[in-house]
Design a protein around this motif. Structure first.
Motif, PDB file in Angstrom:
ATOM      1  N   ALA A  63      25.706  16.311  31.553  1.00 17.48           N
ATOM      2  CA  ALA A  63      24.863  15.046  31.292  1.00 17.48           C
ATOM      3  C   ALA A  63      25.550  14.052  30.852  1.00 17.48           C
ATOM      4  CB  ALA A  63      23.725  15.378  30.298  1.00 17.48           C
ATOM      5  N   LEU A  64      26.397  14.207  29.919  1.00 15.70           N
ATOM      6  CA  LEU A  64      27.309  13.091  29.316  1.00 15.70           C
ATOM      7  C   LEU A  64      28.749  13.243  29.893  1.00 15.70           C
ATOM      8  CD1 LEU A  64      26.089  12.791  25.694  1.00 15.70           C
ATOM      9  CD2 LEU A  64      25.357  11.342  27.530  1.00 15.70           C
TER      10      LEU A  64
ATOM     11  N   GLN B   5      31.862   7.109  42.679  1.00 11.20           N
ATOM     12  CA  GLN B   5      32.714   7.811  42.820  1.00 11.20           C
ATOM     13  C   GLN B   5      33.081   8.487  44.347  1.00 11.20           C
ATOM     14  OE1 GLN B   5      30.320   8.718  40.840  1.00 11.20           O
ATOM     15  NE2 GLN B   5      30.092  10.598  40.488  1.00 11.20           N
TER      16      GLN B   5
ATOM     17  N   SER C 191      24.947   4.720  37.334  1.00 13.03           N
ATOM     18  CA  SER C 191      23.738   4.100  37.258  1.00 13.03           C
ATOM     19  C   SER C 191      24.064   2.447  37.020  1.00 13.03           C
ATOM     20  CB  SER C 191      22.998   4.445  35.897  1.00 13.03           C
ATOM     21  OG  SER C 191      23.646   4.391  34.856  1.00 13.03           O
TER      22      SER C 191
ATOM     23  N   LEU D 213      37.502  13.308  36.458  1.00 16.83           N
ATOM     24  CA  LEU D 213      36.070  13.126  35.973  1.00 16.83           C
ATOM     25  C   LEU D 213      35.301  12.442  37.379  1.00 16.83           C
ATOM     26  CD1 LEU D 213      36.067  12.283  32.434  1.00 16.83           C
ATOM     27  CD2 LEU D 213      35.597  14.466  33.564  1.00 16.83           C
TER      28      LEU D 213
ATOM     29  N   SER E 276      31.211  16.753  30.633  1.00 16.80           N
ATOM     30  CA  SER E 276      31.966  16.846  31.924  1.00 16.80           C
ATOM     31  C   SER E 276      33.367  17.319  31.572  1.00 16.80           C
ATOM     32  CB  SER E 276      31.977  15.604  32.627  1.00 16.80           C
ATOM     33  OG  SER E 276      30.597  15.388  33.090  1.00 16.80           O
TER      34      SER E 276
HETATM   35  N1  CTP Z   1      31.707  10.834  34.046  1.00 19.10           N
HETATM   36  C1  CTP Z   1      31.560  12.193  34.331  1.00 19.10           C
HETATM   37  N2  CTP Z   1      30.244  12.808  33.890  1.00 19.10           N
HETATM   38  C2  CTP Z   1      29.285  12.231  33.172  1.00 19.10           C
HETATM   39  C3  CTP Z   1      29.431  10.751  32.980  1.00 19.10           C
HETATM   40  C4  CTP Z   1      30.690  10.152  33.444  1.00 19.10           C
HETATM   41  O1  CTP Z   1      32.223  12.997  34.911  1.00 19.10           O
HETATM   42  N3  CTP Z   1      28.337  12.808  32.933  1.00 19.10           N
HETATM   43  C5  CTP Z   1      32.419  10.173  34.894  1.00 19.10           C
HETATM   44  C6  CTP Z   1      32.415   9.076  35.974  1.00 19.10           C
HETATM   45  O2  CTP Z   1      32.274   9.821  37.063  1.00 19.10           O
HETATM   46  C7  CTP Z   1      33.289   8.286  35.955  1.00 19.10           C
HETATM   47  C8  CTP Z   1      33.873   8.369  34.218  1.00 19.10           C
HETATM   48  O3  CTP Z   1      33.432   9.634  33.826  1.00 19.10           O
HETATM   49  O4  CTP Z   1      34.516   8.431  36.699  1.00 19.10           O
HETATM   50  C9  CTP Z   1      33.578   7.072  33.452  1.00 19.10           C
HETATM   51  O5  CTP Z   1      32.228   6.895  33.589  1.00 19.10           O
HETATM   52  P1  CTP Z   1      31.389   5.662  33.810  1.00 19.10           P
HETATM   53  O6  CTP Z   1      32.219   4.620  34.512  1.00 19.10           O
HETATM   54  O7  CTP Z   1      30.318   5.458  32.527  1.00 19.10           O
HETATM   55  O8  CTP Z   1      30.628   6.254  35.231  1.00 19.10           O
HETATM   56  P2  CTP Z   1      28.978   6.622  35.370  1.00 19.10           P
HETATM   57  O9  CTP Z   1      28.625   7.422  34.266  1.00 19.10           O
HETATM   58  O10 CTP Z   1      28.940   7.327  36.617  1.00 19.10           O
HETATM   59  O11 CTP Z   1      28.385   5.136  35.513  1.00 19.10           O
HETATM   60  P3  CTP Z   1      27.285   4.436  34.761  1.00 19.10           P
HETATM   61  O12 CTP Z   1      27.664   4.738  33.209  1.00 19.10           O
HETATM   62  O13 CTP Z   1      27.006   3.086  35.106  1.00 19.10           O
HETATM   63  O14 CTP Z   1      25.955   5.470  34.797  1.00 19.10           O
END
Ligand code: CTP
Ligand code: MG
Length: 397
Positions: A89-90, A25, A16, A10, A94
């Motif tokens: 989105a979440l 990433q 954020s 992922l 994904s």
């Molecule tokens: N991820 C993803 N799709 C999303 C949200 C997250 O593929 N809609 C992936 C991120 O790229 C990450 C992993 O899930 O490798 C774990 O999520 P997190 O650490 O929360 O990453 P982010 O959502 O990118 O960071 P943040 O919550 O700070 O925005």
């Protein structure tokens, strides 16, 4: 039934909490985007049949990520099937998108956050062992060192503790998490229908009542989340490496006997294209081996006039020029000369000085020794001389 295991990486989040201009990433780690580190670990595992990369759905970002991935895959001559898909989105969206394009022949999937670049292939092996044992959901986890508090927020935005769960029954979970493919797809469909929010994939399985096995995770398997975690990406890594060199010269011809850059006071002559310094030749081969750069024959061919009669110390200097451009740092040099005669020991101090100077090493980093072969073989009957060199170094990554 034969297992067909796919890894889902992922990399579609927005990062954020990290607040960097480049999504976390895609931050560079050892000159590659961060997700590549996870890719390589899966790629080198013998259990993985294919890899699904999930990139941000925003068109420009997706196209750029796919182009970068394709260039890296081409550069590394990869052979595993690799699929791309857009995230949602979440995180759970994904994962669902990735499961939707997973080949239907898949029996299992390992779902992994690219924000955890430091897991090892051994963790994959441990997860797969549990799948082999019939488990349908397995998650790596670690015990907690902090006490965890549940709380409620008052109207004045103050937090008050409502409960303290027993820490002995709490674990922090990591990825990759391993699942039976059909069950995970079903579980994700279920949470979509029920519009539930989950923070890891094990939760989806829990919703269906499928037992989730917790195994030991890895303490180095951190998730890069906040700005302060960036220091984990700038730490240098050190790999030990060593190189071996071996060379032989005939006692014949008309060249004076030179060893380690020292001309011996002897009538013995050496046959060679260059000055026939067998010790320096072995040393250069060992250095080139350490750099994975072939041997002296490749760099200084004896068919070339340029190297005829040349002092081996000049050639060693050229090898060291190359060495300085590599990311290697010399640790130790061990040299052995094998001959019946002449006697080497009166010259070892001077030879050692030469080697220390040319390799910028101190005296406790170089050892020079000599031995006979008890009158046996070609050294024993003084037809020739051989030398062996062992070089150890650290590669700074
Ligand atoms: N991820 C993803 N799709 C999303 C949200 C997250 O593929 N809609 C992936 C991120 O790229 C990450 C992993 O899930 O490798 C774990 O999520 P997190 O650490 O929360 O990453 P982010 O959502 O990118 O960071 P943040 O919550 O700070 O925005
Ligand atoms: Mg997130």
């Amino acid at each position: 039934m034969k297992k067909e295991i796919y890894a889902i990486i992922l990399a579609a989040g927005s990062g954020s909490r990290m607040q960097t201009e480049t999504k976390k990433q895609f931050l560079l780690y050892q000159n590659k985007p961060l997700w590549w580190q996870s890719f390589i670990t899966f790629y080198h595992s013998p259990f993985i049949h294919g890899i699904i990369l999930v990139f941000p759905e925003e068109e420009q970002c997706y196209a750029k990520a796919v182009a970068q991935a394709e260039a890296l895959l081409k550069e590394h001559n990869h052979t595993l099937p690799v699929f791309f898909c857009k995230g949602g989105a979440l995180r759970q969206d994904s994962v669902y998108n990735a499961l939707s394009i997973t080949p239907p022949t898949a029996t299992h999937v390992l779902v992994h956050d690219s924000a955890r670049p430091f897991f090892t292939a051994f963790l994959i092996t441990k997860l797969v062992e549990e799948l082999n044992g019939g488990m349908k959901a397995v998650a790596p986890s670690l015990p907690l060192s902090d006490t965890i508090k549940e709380f409620a927020v008052t109207k004045e935005y103050k937090k008050f503790v409502t409960n303290t769960p027993n820490r002995n029954f709490l674990r922090a979970v990591q990825t990759p998490q391993a699942f039976s493919f059909t069950e995970l797809l079903q579980a994700h469909r279920h949470i979509r229908e029920k519009q539930l929010t989950i923070t890891d994939d094990a939760m989806a399985m829990e919703e269906l009542g499928i037992p989730v096995l917790l195994i030991d995770g890895e303490s180095s398997n951190h998730k890069i989340t906040h700005k302060e975690d960036l220091s984990m990406l700038t730490k240098q890594s050190f790999y030990p490496c060593c190189g071996y060199g071996y060379d032989v010269h005939k006692f014949q011809g008309n060249r004076p006997f030179v060893l380690g850059g020292v001309t011996f006071d002897t009538d013995m002559k050496i046959e060679a294209h260059s000055d026939g310094d067998v010790l320096i030749h072995a040393l250069m081969d060992a250095l080139l081996s350490c750099m994975a750069e072939g041997d002296i024959g490749k760099h200084f061919p004896d068919s070339s006039k340029e190297f005829e009669n040349i002092s081996s110390l000049i050639l060693l200097d050229k090898v060291m020029e190359k060495w300085k451009q590599s990311k290697l740092q010399l640790s130790h040099v061990d040299l052995t000369v094998i001959c019946q005669k002449p006697k080497i020991s009166p010259y070892t101090v001077q030879i050692k000085k030469n080697i220390c100077r040319l390799l910028s090493l101190s005296e406790n980093q170089v050892n020079i020794k000599a031995t006979t072969e008890e009158g046996l073989g070609f050294t024993g009957n003084s037809q020739g001389i051989k030398a062996v060199a062992l070089v150890s170094a650290v590669k700074i990554g």
